[in-house]
Design a protein around this motif. Structure first.
Motif, PDB file in Angstrom:
ATOM      1  N   SER A  17       5.061 -15.786   6.662  1.00 25.13           N
ATOM      2  CA  SER A  17       3.860 -16.047   5.685  1.00 25.13           C
ATOM      3  C   SER A  17       2.908 -14.945   5.622  1.00 25.13           C
ATOM      4  N   GLY A  18       3.288 -13.669   5.704  1.00 24.20           N
ATOM      5  CA  GLY A  18       2.623 -12.517   5.578  1.00 24.20           C
ATOM      6  C   GLY A  18       2.449 -12.373   4.194  1.00 24.20           C
ATOM      7  N   VAL A  19       1.740 -11.245   3.841  1.00 30.99           N
ATOM      8  CA  VAL A  19       1.436 -10.731   2.469  1.00 30.99           C
ATOM      9  C   VAL A  19       2.669 -10.520   1.700  1.00 30.99           C
ATOM     10  N   MET A  20       3.666  -9.991   2.391  1.00 31.35           N
ATOM     11  CA  MET A  20       5.180  -9.686   1.593  1.00 31.35           C
ATOM     12  C   MET A  20       5.876 -11.045   0.913  1.00 31.35           C
ATOM     13  N   SER A  21       5.881 -12.084   2.111  1.00 34.50           N
ATOM     14  CA  SER A  21       6.489 -13.297   1.614  1.00 34.50           C
ATOM     15  C   SER A  21       5.442 -13.937   0.473  1.00 34.50           C
ATOM     16  N   ALA A  22       4.308 -13.814   0.725  1.00 37.35           N
ATOM     17  CA  ALA A  22       3.507 -14.571  -0.140  1.00 37.35           C
ATOM     18  C   ALA A  22       3.545 -14.132  -1.329  1.00 37.35           C
ATOM     19  N   GLU A  49      -0.300 -12.541  11.675  1.00 38.97           N
ATOM     20  CA  GLU A  49       0.193 -11.526  12.267  1.00 38.97           C
ATOM     21  C   GLU A  49      -0.432 -10.103  11.630  1.00 38.97           C
ATOM     22  N   ALA A  50       0.492  -9.358  11.205  1.00 42.79           N
ATOM     23  CA  ALA A  50      -0.145  -7.888  10.661  1.00 42.79           C
ATOM     24  C   ALA A  50      -1.161  -8.186   9.393  1.00 42.79           C
ATOM     25  N   SER A  51      -0.920  -9.188   8.464  1.00 46.87           N
ATOM     26  CA  SER A  51      -1.605  -9.422   7.566  1.00 46.87           C
ATOM     27  C   SER A  51      -3.003  -9.964   7.758  1.00 46.87           C
ATOM     28  N   ASN A  56      -5.446  -5.244  10.923  1.00 49.74           N
ATOM     29  CA  ASN A  56      -5.097  -4.375   9.836  1.00 49.74           C
ATOM     30  C   ASN A  56      -6.592  -3.649   9.450  1.00 49.74           C
ATOM     31  N   ALA A  57      -6.536  -2.498   8.822  1.00 44.79           N
ATOM     32  CA  ALA A  57      -7.910  -1.924   8.352  1.00 44.79           C
ATOM     33  C   ALA A  57      -8.512  -2.621   7.083  1.00 44.79           C
ATOM     34  N   GLY A  58      -7.451  -3.152   6.266  1.00 42.33           N
ATOM     35  CA  GLY A  58      -7.917  -3.693   5.005  1.00 42.33           C
ATOM     36  C   GLY A  58      -8.248  -2.690   3.970  1.00 42.33           C
ATOM     37  N   THR A  59      -7.571  -1.606   4.181  1.00 43.00           N
ATOM     38  CA  THR A  59      -7.930  -0.608   2.903  1.00 43.00           C
ATOM     39  C   THR A  59      -7.101  -0.744   2.096  1.00 43.00           C
ATOM     40  N   GLY A 208       4.583 -23.460  12.001  1.00 39.00           N
ATOM     41  CA  GLY A 208       5.006 -23.868  13.190  1.00 39.00           C
ATOM     42  C   GLY A 208       6.648 -23.902  13.304  1.00 39.00           C
ATOM     43  N   HIS A 209       7.263 -23.234  12.440  1.00 44.47           N
ATOM     44  CA  HIS A 209       8.557 -23.402  12.339  1.00 44.47           C
ATOM     45  C   HIS A 209       9.149 -21.867  12.574  1.00 44.47           C
ATOM     46  N   ARG A 210       9.921 -21.599  13.668  1.00 43.77           N
ATOM     47  CA  ARG A 210      10.666 -20.500  13.890  1.00 43.77           C
ATOM     48  C   ARG A 210      12.121 -20.356  13.431  1.00 43.77           C
ATOM     49  N   GLY A 244      10.814 -11.618   5.693  1.00 42.66           N
ATOM     50  CA  GLY A 244       9.368 -11.120   5.468  1.00 42.66           C
ATOM     51  C   GLY A 244       8.905 -11.266   6.900  1.00 42.66           C
ATOM     52  N   ALA A 245       9.515 -11.220   7.894  1.00 38.15           N
ATOM     53  CA  ALA A 245       8.726 -11.505   9.212  1.00 38.15           C
ATOM     54  C   ALA A 245       8.180 -10.528   9.844  1.00 38.15           C
ATOM     55  N   GLY A 246       7.787  -9.387   9.362  1.00 35.47           N
ATOM     56  CA  GLY A 246       7.015  -8.192   9.728  1.00 35.47           C
ATOM     57  C   GLY A 246       7.774  -7.822  11.055  1.00 35.47           C
ATOM     58  N   VAL A 289     -14.012   5.550   5.465  1.00 37.71           N
ATOM     59  CA  VAL A 289     -14.155   7.195   5.492  1.00 37.71           C
ATOM     60  C   VAL A 289     -12.845   7.750   6.228  1.00 37.71           C
ATOM     61  N   TYR A 290     -12.225   8.307   5.680  1.00 35.88           N
ATOM     62  CA  TYR A 290     -10.774   8.828   6.166  1.00 35.88           C
ATOM     63  C   TYR A 290     -11.056  10.390   6.455  1.00 35.88           C
ATOM     64  N   GLY A 291     -10.478  10.752   7.602  1.00 35.57           N
ATOM     65  CA  GLY A 291     -10.500  12.164   7.872  1.00 35.57           C
ATOM     66  C   GLY A 291      -9.103  12.687   8.164  1.00 35.57           C
ATOM     67  N   ILE A 398       0.506  -4.921  15.365  1.00 36.14           N
ATOM     68  CA  ILE A 398       1.654  -3.831  15.984  1.00 36.14           C
ATOM     69  C   ILE A 398       2.368  -3.473  14.883  1.00 36.14           C
ATOM     70  N   ARG A 399       2.703  -2.123  14.519  1.00 42.35           N
ATOM     71  CA  ARG A 399       3.449  -1.786  13.624  1.00 42.35           C
ATOM     72  C   ARG A 399       5.073  -1.499  14.090  1.00 42.35           C
ATOM     73  N   VAL A 400       5.939  -2.040  13.674  1.00 41.83           N
ATOM     74  CA  VAL A 400       7.367  -1.778  13.977  1.00 41.83           C
ATOM     75  C   VAL A 400       7.749  -0.561  13.249  1.00 41.83           C
ATOM     76  N   ALA A 429      15.421  -7.826   3.746  1.00 38.61           N
ATOM     77  CA  ALA A 429      14.705  -7.563   4.630  1.00 38.61           C
ATOM     78  C   ALA A 429      13.990  -6.503   4.654  1.00 38.61           C
ATOM     79  N   LEU A 430      12.567  -6.874   4.975  1.00 37.97           N
ATOM     80  CA  LEU A 430      11.564  -5.717   4.944  1.00 37.97           C
ATOM     81  C   LEU A 430      11.230  -5.287   6.379  1.00 37.97           C
ATOM     82  N   LEU A 431      11.580  -3.844   6.454  1.00 35.91           N
ATOM     83  CA  LEU A 431      11.316  -3.342   7.741  1.00 35.91           C
ATOM     84  C   LEU A 431      10.091  -2.311   7.530  1.00 35.91           C
TER      85      LEU A 431
HETATM   86  C1  LIG Z   1      -3.210  -1.318  12.972  1.00 31.72           C
HETATM   87  C2  LIG Z   1      -2.790  -1.773  11.510  1.00 31.72           C
HETATM   88  C3  LIG Z   1      -3.423  -1.006  10.606  1.00 31.72           C
HETATM   89  C4  LIG Z   1      -3.005  -1.329   9.371  1.00 31.72           C
HETATM   90  N1  LIG Z   1      -4.029  -1.130   8.120  1.00 31.72           N
HETATM   91  C5  LIG Z   1      -3.647  -1.361   6.860  1.00 31.72           C
HETATM   92  C6  LIG Z   1      -4.194  -1.092   5.950  1.00 31.72           C
HETATM   93  O1  LIG Z   1      -5.597  -0.604   5.811  1.00 31.72           O
HETATM   94  N2  LIG Z   1      -3.950  -1.302   4.452  1.00 31.72           N
HETATM   95  C7  LIG Z   1      -2.797  -1.833   4.304  1.00 31.72           C
HETATM   96  O2  LIG Z   1      -2.240  -1.858   3.149  1.00 31.72           O
HETATM   97  N3  LIG Z   1      -1.816  -2.027   5.291  1.00 31.72           N
HETATM   98  C8  LIG Z   1      -2.294  -1.838   6.267  1.00 31.72           C
HETATM   99  N4  LIG Z   1      -1.358  -2.006   7.675  1.00 31.72           N
HETATM  100  C9  LIG Z   1      -0.157  -2.528   7.297  1.00 31.72           C
HETATM  101  C10 LIG Z   1       0.033  -4.164   6.945  1.00 31.72           C
HETATM  102  O3  LIG Z   1      -0.917  -4.766   8.032  1.00 31.72           O
HETATM  103  C11 LIG Z   1       1.419  -4.561   6.835  1.00 31.72           C
HETATM  104  O4  LIG Z   1       2.153  -3.689   6.185  1.00 31.72           O
HETATM  105  C12 LIG Z   1       1.630  -6.084   6.311  1.00 31.72           C
HETATM  106  O5  LIG Z   1       0.450  -7.019   6.680  1.00 31.72           O
HETATM  107  C13 LIG Z   1       2.984  -6.506   6.517  1.00 31.72           C
HETATM  108  O6  LIG Z   1       3.127  -7.818   6.057  1.00 31.72           O
HETATM  109  P1  LIG Z   1       4.381  -8.621   6.236  1.00 31.72           P
HETATM  110  O7  LIG Z   1       4.176 -10.048   5.530  1.00 31.72           O
HETATM  111  O8  LIG Z   1       5.474  -7.720   6.048  1.00 31.72           O
HETATM  112  O9  LIG Z   1       4.061  -8.958   7.940  1.00 31.72           O
HETATM  113  P2  LIG Z   1       3.251  -9.899   8.866  1.00 31.72           P
HETATM  114  O10 LIG Z   1       1.854 -10.112   8.009  1.00 31.72           O
HETATM  115  O11 LIG Z   1       3.503  -9.405  10.031  1.00 31.72           O
HETATM  116  O12 LIG Z   1       4.131 -11.292   8.613  1.00 31.72           O
HETATM  117  C14 LIG Z   1       5.171 -11.868   9.059  1.00 31.72           C
HETATM  118  C15 LIG Z   1       5.185 -13.140   9.641  1.00 31.72           C
HETATM  119  O13 LIG Z   1       6.481 -13.456   9.913  1.00 31.72           O
HETATM  120  C16 LIG Z   1       6.396 -14.517  11.087  1.00 31.72           C
HETATM  121  N5  LIG Z   1       7.520 -14.644  11.695  1.00 31.72           N
HETATM  122  C17 LIG Z   1       8.060 -13.526  12.614  1.00 31.72           C
HETATM  123  N6  LIG Z   1       9.171 -14.042  13.012  1.00 31.72           N
HETATM  124  C18 LIG Z   1       9.379 -15.236  12.784  1.00 31.72           C
HETATM  125  C19 LIG Z   1      10.557 -16.142  12.696  1.00 31.72           C
HETATM  126  N7  LIG Z   1      11.475 -16.038  13.381  1.00 31.72           N
HETATM  127  N8  LIG Z   1      10.460 -17.361  11.975  1.00 31.72           N
HETATM  128  C20 LIG Z   1       9.437 -17.662  11.229  1.00 31.72           C
HETATM  129  N9  LIG Z   1       8.185 -16.880  11.065  1.00 31.72           N
HETATM  130  C21 LIG Z   1       8.434 -15.488  11.682  1.00 31.72           C
HETATM  131  C22 LIG Z   1       4.943 -13.890  11.861  1.00 31.72           C
HETATM  132  O14 LIG Z   1       4.528 -14.973  12.544  1.00 31.72           O
HETATM  133  C23 LIG Z   1       4.102 -13.515  10.584  1.00 31.72           C
HETATM  134  O15 LIG Z   1       3.027 -14.502  10.148  1.00 31.72           O
HETATM  135  C24 LIG Z   1      -1.804  -2.044   8.730  1.00 31.72           C
HETATM  136  C25 LIG Z   1      -1.048  -2.445  10.089  1.00 31.72           C
HETATM  137  C26 LIG Z   1      -1.612  -2.168  11.358  1.00 31.72           C
HETATM  138  C27 LIG Z   1      -0.718  -2.673  12.458  1.00 31.72           C
END
Ligand SMILES: Cc1cc2nc3c(=O)[nH]c(=O)nc-3n(C[C@H](O)[C@H](O)[C@H](O)COP(=O)(O)OP(=O)(O)OC[C@H]3O[C@@H](n4cnc5c(N)ncnc54)[C@H](O)[C@@H]3O)c2cc1C
Length: 499
Positions: A17-22, A49-51, A56-59, A208-210, A244-246, A289-291, A398-400, A429-431
């Protein structure tokens, strides 16, 4: 929202349910309101998670302040800005879609997910000052960045961001500033879009469903889903699945077993921030401010001093610092994630990565053994008068990093995002992570073009996408389209409350 609500045999299942799936779920439902869409999320809440705002830095990455997009000088001394222009254009699609979502009543209160924050680049030392001047010349020549200001004047820099000059010695400094930058709470926009989706006919969002397994069947994909409250395993089938499971995407992709995923690996890098909540300091800084990157640091680890607006509260954040981890997810990850992801088809690639990226390995070891004093030393590059007692260390997400073979040869660490789709266009899939959330609309729009081209081909479909992303079929990079770009950009700014 009913946390366990599940649509039987939907057209599309999105995992995570992160920003990609949403964004993908919302775009698809807007393009074809008849689509049945189901989202499964392992955590109890949406986008934890990451979203999530703290992970994240929210930039709003738009290429304005990130020097990593413009790293080199050409032999004639100029700085190539194509990559910054590209990211700006991609972020523009997110702004436009989110502005459509606000204007059409899908989501409310834009200040809960996006706020205006000036974006600055800041450098010191003669060589870097010279570089920034050349970068500014290249950037300001393009209509995306025509409002960018450049200065070497300390008083001006102090008026832009006073913390940068307080207690600083005599070394030459320079900065650029653009007021059109943003701070985005990617978790908040994900929640708003998915709450809207959950209220639409034929759609469900189950937290709450994996998802624990995927199996190819005649009708598409059959998923096994564990209800984490009861432990019960349920099944559901869809014609199309988006992973879109990050950090959880790679293990699921490996389970799907599609040939396109062979040889892919993942390498997790944890993030940490220094944060400051002292109101006397927080109120004096209103900028991102980025350097320059620290030696050997990967591009995504370029330090920055950031204003954050989360849950209506302003804080300061500095980092990221890298941390060792073998987990792929911050909240629901396991220490065994990395070892379990190593398979016969990606082992050689992973070993080669280790051998050919010694600088990265050294950087991670150095980061992992840092003390608070070491971290404060880095912060002093930006804010020389910073005191350790005003700052505390917190864990970020965490970034993978996606790891893949190049031409069957040595593996590379891929710092960008990688969309893997099967030949039949039944699963995507998004990696990877960077530039990530900011360009999520662009990324998932590419998935739609590839896997749902029919939704864009009809007259109705074209009208719908044009309403959501007015510039989708116009090359707004070109000077002849500058006026159209400005008109659309301004309208989105007004709707999002950024003007
Ligand atoms: C330190 C840091 C700083 C960052 N700063 C920025 C920034 O400033 N600007 C920017 O644009 N990006 C930034 N990013 C990147 C950004 O956070 C990610 O690219 C983005 O949030 C990824 O979204 P997502 O939907 O792919 O993953 P996520 O938000 O991680 O969502 C994946 C979801 O899948 C769920 N999930 C995983 N496995 C399963 C499963 N088996 N079954 C059901 N659900 C599952 C997880 O619980 C999670 O909710 C940053 C990342 C990090 C780590």
């Amino acid at each position: 929202m009913n946390a366990s609500f599940s649509i039987p045999n939907p057209d599309v299942i999105l995992i995570g349910s992160g920003v990609m799936s949403a964004n993908l779920a919302a775009l698809l439902k807007c393009l074809d309101p008849r689509l049945k869409i189901q989202v499964y999320e392992a955590t109890e809440e949406i986008a934890q998670e990451a979203s999530n705002g703290w992970n994240n830095a929210g930039t709003g990455h738009a290429g304005i302040c990130e020097l990593s997009y413009t790293p080199f000088r050409e032999p004639d001394g100029s700085v190539k800005v194509d990559n910054a222009v590209k990211i700006f254009e991609q972020f523009e699609q997110s702004r436009q879609f989110w502005s459509y979502a606000v204007a059409s009543g899908m989501v409310d209160k834009p200040s809960e997910f996006i706020n205006p924050v000036p974006h600055l680049s800041f450098v010191h030392g003669t060589e870097q000052v010279d570089f920034l001047e050349a970068r500014h010349a290249g950037m300001a020549a393009h209509h995306f960045f025509s409002e960018m200001e450049y200065t070497t004047d300390r008083t001006t820099i102090a008026s832009w961001a006073p913390l940068l000059t307080e207690g600083r010695g005599d070394v030459p400094i320079a900065a650029t500033k653009m007021d059109g930058g943003t701070d985005v709470n990617f978790g908040a926009i994900s929640r708003k879009l998915l709450l809207w989706l959950a209220a639409q006919e034929g759609c469900g969002v189950a937290t709450g469903h994996r998802v624990v397994d995927l199996e190819r069947v005649l009708a598409g994909w059959r998923l096994s889903i564990r209800d984490l409250a009861t432990g019960e395993i349920r099944h559901n089938t869809a014609k199309f699945v988006f992973i879109g499971a990050g950090g959880g995407s790679l293990p699921l992709l490996q389970k799907a077993g599609i040939p396109e995923a062979r040889g892919l690996g993942g390498f997790p890098i944890g993030g940490q921030w220094l944060i400051c909540e002292n109101p006397d300091i927080v109120t004096r800084h209103q900028a991102k401010v980025y350097g320059q990157a620290l030696a050997a640091a990967p591009t995504m680890a370029v330090p920055h001093l950031d204003t954050r607006v989360l849950d209506g509260k302003k804080t300061l954040l500095f980092g990221p610092f890298a941390a060792w981890t073998t987990k792929f997810l911050h909240r629901k990850g396991r220490w065994s994630d990395l070892p379990v992801s190593i398979k016969p088809d990606n082992l050689a690639t992973l070993v080669k990565i280790g051998l050919t990226n010694i600088d990265l390995v050294k950087y991670l070891v150095q980061q992992g053994t840092q003390s608070m004093a070491d971290r404060m030393e880095v912060l002093h590059v930006f804010y020389p008068a910073a005191q350790a007692e005003d700052w505390k260390l917190i864990d970020a997400g965490i970034r993978v990093q996606a790891i893949k073979k190049t031409d069957g040869e040595a593996g590379i660490v891929h710092y960008g995002t990688e969309v893997v789709t099967d030949a039949g266009r039944t699963i995507s899939a998004l990696l990877g992570a960077s530039p990530g959330a900011s360009v999520s609309v662009h990324i998932v729009f590419e998935v739609i073009k590839q896997c749902f081209p029919h939704l864009l081909q009809s007259l109705k479909g074209r009208d719908r996408i044009k309403a959501m992303i007015p510039t989708y079929d116009v090359d707004i990079k070109r000077a002849e389209n500058a006026a159209f770009f400005r008109e659309v950009h301004q309208k989105a700014s007004e709707t999002l409350g950024l003007s």
